[in-house]
Design an enzyme around this catalytic site. Structure first.
Site, PDB file in Angstrom:
ATOM      1  N   THR A 115      30.394  14.797  80.090  1.00 56.77           N
ATOM      2  CA  THR A 115      31.438  15.436  79.295  1.00 56.77           C
ATOM      3  C   THR A 115      31.327  16.872  78.909  1.00 56.77           C
ATOM      4  OG1 THR A 115      30.012  14.741  77.381  1.00 56.77           O
ATOM      5  CG2 THR A 115      31.749  13.063  77.952  1.00 56.77           C
ATOM      6  N   ASP A 116      30.116  17.346  79.172  1.00 53.63           N
ATOM      7  CA  ASP A 116      30.107  18.830  78.788  1.00 53.63           C
ATOM      8  C   ASP A 116      31.066  19.695  79.594  1.00 53.63           C
ATOM      9  OD1 ASP A 116      27.929  17.874  77.468  1.00 53.63           O
ATOM     10  OD2 ASP A 116      26.276  19.331  78.491  1.00 53.63           O
ATOM     11  N   THR A 122      26.364  11.567  81.406  1.00 53.99           N
ATOM     12  CA  THR A 122      25.594  10.547  80.468  1.00 53.99           C
ATOM     13  C   THR A 122      26.062   8.977  80.891  1.00 53.99           C
ATOM     14  OG1 THR A 122      25.559  12.133  78.583  1.00 53.99           O
ATOM     15  CG2 THR A 122      25.594   9.836  78.248  1.00 53.99           C
TER      16      THR A 122
HETATM   17  N1  ASP Z   1      25.251  16.550  78.951  1.00 54.71           N
HETATM   18  C1  ASP Z   1      25.690  15.490  79.283  1.00 54.71           C
HETATM   19  C2  ASP Z   1      26.605  15.869  80.794  1.00 54.71           C
HETATM   20  O1  ASP Z   1      27.742  16.542  80.546  1.00 54.71           O
HETATM   21  C3  ASP Z   1      26.629  14.860  78.304  1.00 54.71           C
HETATM   22  C4  ASP Z   1      27.675  13.651  78.987  1.00 54.71           C
HETATM   23  O2  ASP Z   1      27.937  13.384  79.844  1.00 54.71           O
HETATM   24  O3  ASP Z   1      28.159  13.247  78.022  1.00 54.71           O
HETATM   25  O4  ASP Z   1      26.164  15.495  81.715  1.00 54.71           O
END
Ligand code: ASP
Length: 328
Positions: A89-90, A12
């Site tokens: 973050t995933d 993200t």
């Molecule tokens: N869905 C995103 C990912 O992991 C979430 C994020 O980066 O915060 O790429």
């Protein structure tokens, strides 16, 4: 001035809203992410490595391996203070733990992300980049391995986990809490880690499968994994590390086939232990040769097993390596 290399992998923090596709997608290069904060260059020499532009769920163990190789080579350069990784973050906690297990330098590695993308009003990417930069050049950060850092809170890679699907304070360290904070005037560590495990291996075994237990679950998927050539199995059990009895025959078949089987828990926090003695309990599992994964989450236990299998596939040796790891 010291040098801080940034490894950009996507997530993200690199995303913008794409009207045609109807949602956020990776869009920004590393240089574009850093350009949000022109003052960064006053803190250290910046180096940009555009490693990938992937969302968290698109990252594989092979990416993690390549990233750790590149980071470890970079940290060996004397002018480098520490490295920063940006990541979705995933799966951030899996990559951070992987890097931590392969990290021997005293120099810090800081893994960051963002919960709001660059098209949103409160994009948290630049603040997380700045905080990571300050941790990378701070003397107090040395000797503690890899950190996870969002929302000005510093976590140990082994303990941090994503707790919330959307909150900017999504990363937490259940039970023991964070290591420190990045305040406006200083980087402050409230405590240092007493224990870190590293795995010295030149090989990764990625044929390790992870299964979560639920009321009424049976062993079909565990059998299937074994038949398809899994080299290790991680089970997220219930509670203290127990499984429904209907899974036991499949677990036994995996053990009889020489596969290491690890037990962790589907609980959000806490350690697995053989405190119960009923059919399917931790005590039953231990008697069958199941290895206990301490307080590691299922995904982290899988990372540990994938690297440990690079050293040995002997279940007894793996038990010593993993249970001596003392992840409380
Ligand atoms: N869905 C995103 C990912 O992991 C979430 C994020 O980066 O915060 O790429």
């Amino acid at each position: 001035m010291q040098t801080v290399p940034f490894f950009f992998t996507g997530g993200t923090i690199s995303m913008k809203h794409d009207a045609a596709r109807g949602g956020a997608v990776p869009a920004l290069s590393g240089a574009e992410i850093l350009s949000h904060d022109p003052e960064l260059a006053q803190l250290a020499n910046l180096e940009v490595v555009d490693f990938a532009r992937l969302a968290g769920p698109q990252i594989t163990p092979a990416h993690m391996w390549d990233l750790s190789e590149q980071i470890n080579a970079t940290l060996a350069r004397p002018e480098v203070a520490g490295a920063v990784v940006t990541h979705g973050t995933d799966t951030l906690e899996e990559t951070a733990f992987f890097l931590d297990l392969r990290h021997r330098s005293p120099k810090p590695v800081i893994v960051i992300g963002a919960m709001r993308n660059a098209s949103e009003l409160s994009y948290d990417g630049p603040a997380n980049v700045r905080a990571a930069m300050r941790v990378a050049i701070d003397e107090a950060s040395r000797g503690q391995g890899v950190f996870v850092l969002l929302n000005e809170t510093i976590h140990a890679a082994a303990y941090a986990t994503k707790m919330d699907t959307q909150a900017i304070e999504t990363f937490q360290s259940p039970v023991f809490g964070p290591l420190g904070i990045v305040d406006k005037d200083r980087v402050f560590f409230a405590r240092t880690l007493k224990f870190r495990q590293t795995i010295d291996t030149a090989r990764l075994e990625d044929r390790v499968d992870l299964f979560q237990m639920y009321a009424g679950s049976d062993g079909r998927f565990i059998d299937h994994a074994r038949e398809l050539g899994a080299r290790g199995i991680v089970i997220e059990g219930t509670g203290r590390g127990n499984v429904p009895p209907m899974t036991l025959p499949a677990i036994q078949r995996a053990i009889d086939a020489g596969l290491p089987v690890l037990i962790s828990t589907r609980c959000a926090q806490g350690r697995v232990l053989d405190t119960y003695a009923y059919e399917g309990s931790g005590r039953d599992l231990r008697a069958r040769g199941v290895i206990f994964a301490g307080n590691l989450t299922g995904p982290k236990a899988r990372i540990l097993l994938m690297l440990a299998l690079g050293i040995t596939n002997d279940p007894q040796a793996l038990r010593l390596l993993i249970e001596a790891g003392q992840y409380f």
